[in-house]
Design a protein around this motif. Structure first.
Motif, PDB file in Angstrom:
ATOM      1  N   ASP A 180     -52.564  17.064 -32.345  1.00 63.91           N
ATOM      2  CA  ASP A 180     -53.921  16.488 -32.256  1.00 63.91           C
ATOM      3  C   ASP A 180     -53.577  14.850 -33.006  1.00 63.91           C
ATOM      4  OD1 ASP A 180     -56.425  15.911 -31.750  1.00 63.91           O
ATOM      5  OD2 ASP A 180     -57.320  17.144 -33.342  1.00 63.91           O
ATOM      6  N   ASN A 237     -53.230  15.688 -27.872  1.00 64.07           N
ATOM      7  CA  ASN A 237     -54.317  15.298 -27.715  1.00 64.07           C
ATOM      8  C   ASN A 237     -54.638  13.809 -28.192  1.00 64.07           C
ATOM      9  OD1 ASN A 237     -57.233  15.849 -26.782  1.00 64.07           O
ATOM     10  ND2 ASN A 237     -57.475  15.915 -29.177  1.00 64.07           N
ATOM     11  N   GLY A 270     -57.939  12.625 -26.916  1.00 68.93           N
ATOM     12  CA  GLY A 270     -59.331  12.747 -26.807  1.00 68.93           C
ATOM     13  C   GLY A 270     -59.830  12.320 -25.404  1.00 68.93           C
ATOM     14  N   GLU A 294     -60.363  17.182 -23.547  1.00 72.36           N
ATOM     15  CA  GLU A 294     -61.541  17.067 -24.599  1.00 72.36           C
ATOM     16  C   GLU A 294     -62.663  16.423 -24.039  1.00 72.36           C
ATOM     17  OE1 GLU A 294     -62.091  15.923 -29.299  1.00 72.36           O
ATOM     18  OE2 GLU A 294     -60.149  15.324 -28.557  1.00 72.36           O
ATOM     19  N   HIS A 346     -62.437  21.351 -22.959  1.00 75.46           N
ATOM     20  CA  HIS A 346     -62.805  21.645 -24.196  1.00 75.46           C
ATOM     21  C   HIS A 346     -64.463  21.291 -24.291  1.00 75.46           C
ATOM     22  CE1 HIS A 346     -59.229  20.723 -26.997  1.00 75.46           C
ATOM     23  NE2 HIS A 346     -58.851  21.399 -26.111  1.00 75.46           N
ATOM     24  N   TRP A 390     -67.462  17.818 -33.220  1.00 74.81           N
ATOM     25  CA  TRP A 390     -66.598  18.275 -34.184  1.00 74.81           C
ATOM     26  C   TRP A 390     -67.137  18.192 -35.705  1.00 74.81           C
ATOM     27  CZ3 TRP A 390     -63.683  21.636 -31.889  1.00 74.81           C
ATOM     28  CH2 TRP A 390     -63.049  21.154 -30.579  1.00 74.81           C
TER      29      TRP A 390
END
Length: 683
Positions: free
Chosen positions: A171, A231, A233, A252, A281, A289
């Motif tokens: 991430d 990831n 985003g 995401e 996601h 989050w």
């Protein structure tokens, strides 16, 4: 280079955030393996991403590479989770934070990114300190440091060796606009200008790609079949080579977390063209989050997951585990209905491919900026969704011939190579809609024959007005209507003129103004040029109509595009009377000889009007609460052959159908609440 695995992603996943400060005691003290697994099972979860190392830099297992959380009550919380999940046949991909690692930022300040704009996530607006040192911000690390890259790879190897995981989720792979000494030196060596933002972005991207390539090559060689995802985003529309180091994609896109409800469909319709397994996601959070004690309405989760599978995606719902390790039962009660629906649908999802007759050539792909999507892509996708026209979003690696019509939204430049492809496509019977600067060659003229020519620069009036007849679309007004953006001055030569541009009396200024906004159209004035034309299957709109629709939402702009679509594709693959806030997709399972029509209805509303960020910014938030039932809903689909049976995928109940003279198959769904999947067997 991707992992040599034939094992597909599962459909019902959780991402269990666990970013826990060293100032909180008793980490994992209340974790109960039996209750953990039982809660997941009751919610129909079959995969969950769990944490090896979080943004705070702490690890949750007895690591020799990193450092265990100083207050970890269970020495191997990660291992206890993996063991319990494996016994219940729940997959457990493992999470490792990369560029947000506050422990490393403190211990290795030389690894820190130095942002050219001094911007950091969660920075306080009044904090003037260098690197926002006095903010509760994540201090991004720069991957242009061999020591950091080795640290991440060593920990990934350690995790993959110690635990029987299906994959690793890396991430926070960001483009931090870095001008640290290592990045400045690299840019100078590569002939890039550190003072140029575009060159800094190129450098960031190259640094990140070096990290991804080094990491994937090592992991795929040592752990065949391991899944790996990086990831950032957003799945940037940079072509398939951009994702050669990935085993799969994860989109995401938390609708209430800043992405909105239009981001995911556009992203998914691009990801589906890349030939990779992918999941999406969303979050259980009311906002985004990191929210404790926030719950999204179960109807919203059910709609969001239904939309995911309707677009060919697997599902993931983001959650956050309390530092004490106790799983929250209310969260999984809210997820259960969504995942129960997906579980019943899975036989009708495996191997299903979208039936798309229209392709949006991505403006993001043609003008990469590092941003999430492009306003012109978003506007085009929004229009086509509201018109229920099946489409993909493509880059230039795609075969144009797979589609009946291409949309070039607003700013798609056409060089010689692309012009050659478009000319061949049109000669082969393909259709085209281009707008504003799309279609222009390097010399400023139209690079393909659309029966029009530029007649100067931009129209001198902003806003300007358009008059269009009913021949373009039945909902066109007789009078002039306003366009709030620039327009190209274009003359229709051989093209059919479908709408014209008219001026106002004057542009608003201190010299002359009228009323509250802008001057009205001047009825005595001559037209300034063509607004909408069509010539041999190639249509042109003189305005940046797609970005303008995204900005203003004026239905008349959409009706212009609808009129062109009806003119160019009079026999579409799918027609439905769903309202514009409904969604429809058509998929095909070739091996099972069937098509599946997904009908969705769950219109979001703006409920949060002042959602505040740490940086002082505010935004509006779309959300879904109590979705009403609608119906009856009718639909017509054009299939390769008449079906042998039509039925509801969830209930198995037969649905009456009939075939029209033109070969389309018609169905009526008496009642639609959130989602219905209609199966056409034997097609």
């Amino acid at each position: 280079m991707p992992a040599t695995t034939n094992k597909p992603l599962r459909y019902r996943q959780i991402h269990l955030d666990f970013h826990t400060s060293e100032h909180i005691p008793g980490i994992g003290a209340e974790f109960d393996p039996d209750n953990f697994v039982d809660t997941l099972k009751k919610a129909h979860v079959d995969s969950i991403t769990i944490f090896a190392k979080c943004h705070h830099g702490w690890s949750y297992y007895p690591t020799k590479v990193g450092k265990p959380h100083p207050h970890l009550a269970r020495p191997d919380l990660l291992g206890d989770m993996v063991k319990a999940l494996a016994a219940a046949d729940i997959e457990s991909p493992i999470y490792i934070s990369v560029q947000w690692d506050e422990l490393s930022a403190r211990e290795h300040p030389e690894w820190r990114a130095m942002s050219a704009s001094n911007r950091y996530h969660h920075a306080l607006p009044a904090d003037p300190s260098s690197g926002k040192q006095l903010s509760p911000a994540w201090h991004t690390l720069c991957l242009n440091h061999e020591g950091l890259r080795k640290y991440i790879l060593d920990q990934a190897r350690e995790v993959a060796q110690q635990y029987p995981t299906q994959g690793l989720f890396f991430d926070i792979i960001l483009t931090p606009d870095c001008v640290c000494p290592a990045c400045v030196e690299r840019m100078q060596c590569k002939g890039l200008d550190p003072e140029n933002p575009a060159d800094r972005l190129k450098n960031d991207e190259a640094v990140n790609e070096q990290f991804r390539r080094e990491t994937s090559e090592a992991l795929f060689a040592e752990f065949p079949g391991l899944r790996v995802f990086y990831n950032c985003g957003h799945i940037h529309k940079q072509g398939p080579e951009r994702f050669s180091t990935y085993s799969h994609l994860e989109l995401e896109s938390l609708p209430t977390g800043g992405w909105g409800y239009d981001h995911f469909p556009s992203s998914a319709r691009y990801a589906a063209t890349l030939g990779m397994d992918f999941l999406a996601h969303t979050g259980k959070f009311h906002t985004s989050w990191g929210e404790f004690g926030g719950f999204k309405h179960p109807d919203a989760l059910e709609y969001e997951c239904a939309q995911m599978v309707a677009l060919g995606s697997k599902c993931l719902v983001g959650d956050q585990l309390h530092p004490n390790g106790a799983i929250n039962p209310d969260t999984y009660k809210s997820i259960a209905a969504a995942y129960a629906r997906v579980e019943k649908l899975e036989p009708f999802l495996e191997g299903a491919k979208q039936v798309s007759e229209i392709a949006i050539v991505s403006a993001e792909h043609m003008s990469p900026s590092g941003a999430r999507n492009h306003p012109s892509d978003d506007g085009a996708a929004q229009m086509l969704q509201e018109l229920q026209r099946p489409f993909d979003v493509i880059d230039l690696s795609a075969r144009f011939e797979n589609y009946r019509l291409l949309v070039l939204p607003d700013e798609i430049p056409v060089n010689a190579a692309l012009a050659s492809r478009l000319k061949a496509y049109l000669a082969g019977g393909g259709k085209l809609i281009a707008s504003w600067h799309s279609g222009l060659g390097e010399n400023g003229a139209f690079a393909i024959d659309m029966g029009i020519a530029r007649a100067g620069g931009a129209v001198a009036f902003k806003p300007s007005y358009v008059k269009a007849g009913k021949a373009l679309d039945p909902d066109m007004p007789e009078s002039a209507f306003v366009f709030y953006d620039d327009a190209e001055t274009v003359k229709a030569g051989e093209a059919t003129l479908l709408a014209e541009i008219y001026p106002s009396y004057f542009n608003r200024s201190y010299k002359h103004y009228s009323s509250h906004q802008h001057a009205p159209d001047d009825p005595a004035a001559a037209p300034l040029g063509a607004a909408v034309t069509e010539h041999n299957g190639a249509a042109y709109i003189a305005y940046p109509i797609f970005r303008l629709y995204r900005a203003m939402g004026q239905p008349l702009y959409k009706y212009i595009v609808r009129g062109l679509l009806d003119r160019l594709i009079p026999d579409p693959a799918m027609v439905t009377d769903l309202p514009s806030s409904g969604r429809a997709t058509l998929a095909r399972q070739i091996d099972q000889h069937r098509h599946i029509l997904h009908l969705l209805y769950g219109p979001p509303q703006i409920r949060g009007k002042d959602v505040r960020g740490d940086d002082g910014s505010t935004r509006m938030m779309e959300m879904i609460e109590d979705i009403p039932s609608i119906g009856p809903v009718t639909a017509k689909v054009r299939l390769p052959s008449a079906p042998s049976r039509v039925y509801d995928a969830l209930t198995g109940a037969d649905i009456a159908w009939n075939t029209s003279d033109d070969g389309t198959v018609s169905v009526t769904v008496p009642r639609l609440r959130i989602h219905t999947a209609v199966v056409f067997e034997g097609t």
